[in-house]
Design an enzyme around this catalytic site. Structure first.
Site, PDB file in Angstrom:
ATOM      1  N   ASP A 195      31.680  -6.274  11.508  1.00  0.00           N
ATOM      2  CA  ASP A 195      32.589  -6.896  12.473  1.00  0.00           C
ATOM      3  C   ASP A 195      33.177  -5.887  13.456  1.00  0.00           C
ATOM      4  O   ASP A 195      33.795  -6.268  14.447  1.00  0.00           O
ATOM      5  CB  ASP A 195      33.728  -7.620  11.740  1.00  0.00           C
ATOM      6  CG  ASP A 195      33.392  -9.078  11.471  1.00  0.00           C
ATOM      7  OD1 ASP A 195      32.255  -9.481  11.746  1.00  0.00           O
ATOM      8  OD2 ASP A 195      34.266  -9.810  10.981  1.00  0.00           O
ATOM      9  N   SER A 253      38.699  -9.967  13.801  1.00  0.00           N
ATOM     10  CA  SER A 253      38.197 -11.150  13.111  1.00  0.00           C
ATOM     11  C   SER A 253      38.350 -12.384  13.985  1.00  0.00           C
ATOM     12  O   SER A 253      39.161 -12.413  14.919  1.00  0.00           O
ATOM     13  CB  SER A 253      38.977 -11.353  11.803  1.00  0.00           C
ATOM     14  OG  SER A 253      38.652 -12.596  11.205  1.00  0.00           O
ATOM     15  N   SER A 254      37.577 -13.416  13.670  1.00  0.00           N
ATOM     16  CA  SER A 254      37.741 -14.728  14.300  1.00  0.00           C
ATOM     17  C   SER A 254      38.434 -15.724  13.369  1.00  0.00           C
ATOM     18  O   SER A 254      38.682 -16.862  13.770  1.00  0.00           O
ATOM     19  CB  SER A 254      36.368 -15.295  14.696  1.00  0.00           C
ATOM     20  OG  SER A 254      35.749 -14.497  15.684  1.00  0.00           O
ATOM     21  N   GLY A 288      32.502 -19.870   9.892  1.00  0.00           N
ATOM     22  CA  GLY A 288      31.613 -20.055  11.023  1.00  0.00           C
ATOM     23  C   GLY A 288      31.457 -18.850  11.922  1.00  0.00           C
ATOM     24  O   GLY A 288      31.031 -18.971  13.060  1.00  0.00           O
ATOM     25  N   THR A 322      31.889 -17.324   5.619  1.00  0.00           N
ATOM     26  CA  THR A 322      33.313 -17.273   5.312  1.00  0.00           C
ATOM     27  C   THR A 322      33.669 -18.601   4.647  1.00  0.00           C
ATOM     28  O   THR A 322      32.889 -19.539   4.667  1.00  0.00           O
ATOM     29  CB  THR A 322      34.089 -17.079   6.637  1.00  0.00           C
ATOM     30  OG1 THR A 322      33.653 -15.872   7.228  1.00  0.00           O
ATOM     31  CG2 THR A 322      35.580 -17.059   6.443  1.00  0.00           C
ATOM     32  N   GLU A 359      31.652  -6.329   5.680  1.00  0.00           N
ATOM     33  CA  GLU A 359      32.584  -6.569   6.773  1.00  0.00           C
ATOM     34  C   GLU A 359      32.551  -5.507   7.860  1.00  0.00           C
ATOM     35  O   GLU A 359      33.035  -5.728   8.976  1.00  0.00           O
ATOM     36  CB  GLU A 359      34.009  -6.659   6.217  1.00  0.00           C
ATOM     37  CG  GLU A 359      34.942  -7.479   7.058  1.00  0.00           C
ATOM     38  CD  GLU A 359      34.496  -8.915   7.189  1.00  0.00           C
ATOM     39  OE1 GLU A 359      34.184  -9.329   8.323  1.00  0.00           O
ATOM     40  OE2 GLU A 359      34.450  -9.627   6.173  1.00  0.00           O
TER      41      GLU A 359
END
Length: 577
Positions: A418, A447-448, A468, A376, A415
């Site tokens: 995820d 998401s983070s 990360g 990312t 994606e």
């Protein structure tokens, strides 16, 4: 001496004496700027953002221009084939959040990555067109520009088009990134034709990377707006390639894509107002949940990197990641318990469960019945008026799914990984997630990503975020704690060694040389499993307002904007003016 007594004596001593300076390697001084600051993971993109500010554009204008530029000069993560989040704090103190994350295609199913026996098919959610979610970056940038920008789309996209059409000279950081993705890119002829030389040889430092097809796609978007991407030949090309190569993308997926504007998550930590990403990101909620737990403890006295500080942070992370992995999801599909998780009384409940003398056990927090990449990128921007923008966007894995639809020049995301493929089965980042994040058509994966803006006394104080994967939350959190609690300047706070715990696996990840051997022994004796293996620890990008550190801010005269790009970033730069 008994282990518990030894640790208690150590705690008493740390509370008796003033904290020692953090044991850090020398960091460069933060970049200075009086009128604006742009911090990105690629120096050319930083230059693009600063030029927009100099021409009179605001922070949102610069963020849009940087986003398009990174799609060209930082192809492993910058993109128009992925998606992300944008947190905006306006000069009058208002804030908003744009969700332009990828969506699951209409033809998605809950079990699409499982075999006939219900087991995950290796690589199915990571490689090729079946891994691709519906991209949102173009819609996100256009929504931001139309609602909050001041310059034309043509003005903001011109630098990206130029770098794609004429090429840009590769520096060592660029080459290292391309070399890292060479084997993956070589598997897709369209991607290999762009990012590798004949014979699948990688580019070398000093050579020029030209992306003619991407230049044409960007030019079409510049001329026709988002419809060029979602309703025209670009969408047609991606859908056609998907159908030919095992994917499920349809034209309706593109035509129906819409950006969501949401209320950011906010909380207060030691008098600082944190504004960050709401669901479908877990970032803001979990950062605030952890900070609420930490607020009770005198971290500045315990000291950065002490066994007590690490233990407290790990336990707060352990409890928060249980909530992250099992309770949160797309708000259109899941009733997220945000109010509960942000409640200070809930943080008190967590603190009461923390044993100060021994490690917690993640399996004991397992609910009954329970059976993102390092690539990312994040950038931080602030303008002369004090408008601040934090953007984190992604292809997920490095170079995404590793595929380019012929003729578009656009790398596509992977994606879909995820989502929860199957409850209890870890994803690319080792996250073990639950039913709340199960795949469903038009659903956004959890998401983070944590684009975050911190304010103090009604004024912008800090802009921060990082790539990360599952570590984005803890990287962003630790940068805030390092500035607020440990007195580091913004560059030191970003460069400082990092720790991470995400509930499962029950492991404390420690950056190499991040803790002293004595601290590691203390933690091990308390029952913690430590992993000191080398790994990617993000590339944080931050801005501090009013000085390079709290001490300088309190003295005054420290310079208006102070920018820092992670020393782990090979080609990034903080540029002020």
């Amino acid at each position: 001496m008994h282990r518990r007594t030894l640790i208690a004596v150590g705690l008493s001593l740390t509370l008796t004496f003033a904290p020692l300076a953090a044991a850090l390697a020398a960091s460069p001084q933060p970049a200075k700027g009086e009128h604006g600051m742009v911090v990105t993971a690629q120096h050319l993109a930083s230059e693009v953002g600063v030029e927009v500010l100099k021409k009179g554009g605001n922070a949102v204008d610069a963020a849009v221009a940087v986003g398009y530029a990174l799609a060209v000069v930082y192809p492993n993560a910058g993109n128009i084939g992925g998606g992300g989040f944008m947190t905006i704090r306006f000069k009058d103190g208002r804030s908003t959040f744009l969700d332009f994350r990828e969506l699951a295609p209409l033809a998605s199913t809950k079990t699409m990555y499982l075999d006939k026996d219900g087991k995950p098919v290796k690589g199915a959610s990571l490689d090729g067109y079946l891994a691709v979610g519906v991209p949102g970056s173009v819609a996100g940038f256009e929504t931001a520009r139309e609602k909050y920008g001041t310059l034309t789309r043509q003005d903001l996209m011109a630098p990206a088009i130029r770098y794609a059409r004429d090429g840009f000279v590769l520096e060592q950081g660029d080459v290292t990134s391309l070399e890292g993705g060479a084997a993956r890119l070589a598997k897709d002829p369209a991607a290999a034709a762009i990012f590798l030389k004949p014979g699948a040889k990688p580019y070398a430092t000093g050579e020029r990377l030209v992306q003619a097809d991407l230049a044409a796609s960007l030019s079409a978007i510049s001329n026709e707006g988002r419809d060029a991407f979602y309703k025209g030949p670009i969408a047609d090309g991606i859908v056609k390639a998907s159908a030919e190569k095992g994917g499920i993308l349809a034209k309706a997926d593109f035509e129906n894509y819409a950006v969501r504007e949401l209320e950011p998550v906010t909380c207060n930590y030691r008098g600082y107002e944190i504004t960050s990403s709401p669901p479908p990101s877990s970032g803001g909620v979990i950062i605030c949940e952890i900070l609420n737990v930490l607020e009770f403890y005198p971290l500045s006295y315990l000291g950065a990197g002490s066994a007590q500080t690490v233990q407290i942070m790990v336990e707060a992370m352990r409890h928060a990641y249980v909530d992250r992995n099992l309770a949160l999801g797309d708000p259109d599909f899941v009733d997220n318990p945000v109010e509960k998780l942000l409640d200070k009384n809930y943080a008190k409940e967590i603190r009461e469960k923390i044993d100060p003398f021994r490690a917690g056990v993640s399996q004991e927090l397992m609910p009954k019945g329970f059976g993102e990449s390092q690539e990312t990128t994040h950038y931080s921007i602030i303008d002369n008026d004090g408008n601040a923008v934090a953007v984190t966007y992604t292809l997920n894995g490095s170079f995404g799914a590793g595929v380019v639809a012929g003729g578009t020049g656009i790398l596509l995301n992977n994606e879909m990984d995820d989502f929860t493929q199957k409850p209890g089965v870890p994803n690319l980042y080792g996250l073990v997630q639950g039913e709340a994040n199960a795949i469903a058509p038009r659903k956004t994966p959890l998401s983070s990503m944590s684009p975050t803006i911190v304010a103090k006394d009604g004024k912008p104080f800090m802009v921060i975020g990082s790539p990360g994967g599952s570590r984005i939350i803890t990287i962003t959190l630790e940068a805030i704690v390092n500035v607020v609690d440990h007195g580091m300047n913004i560059q030191e706070a970003i460069d400082a060694p990092r720790i991470h715990h995400q509930w499962l696996p029950d492991t404390v990840y420690i950056e190499p040389f991040g803790l002293s051997p004595d601290t590691e022994k203390l933690l091990a004796s308390m029952g913690y499993h430590l992993d000191l293996a080398d790994a990617t620890w993000g590339e944080a990008a931050g801005i501090l307002v009013g000085g390079k550190s709290l001490a300088e801010i309190e003295k005054g005269g420290g310079g208006r904007y102070n920018g820092a790009i992670d020393s782990r970033a090979a080609s990034g730069e903080a540029i002020g003016y």
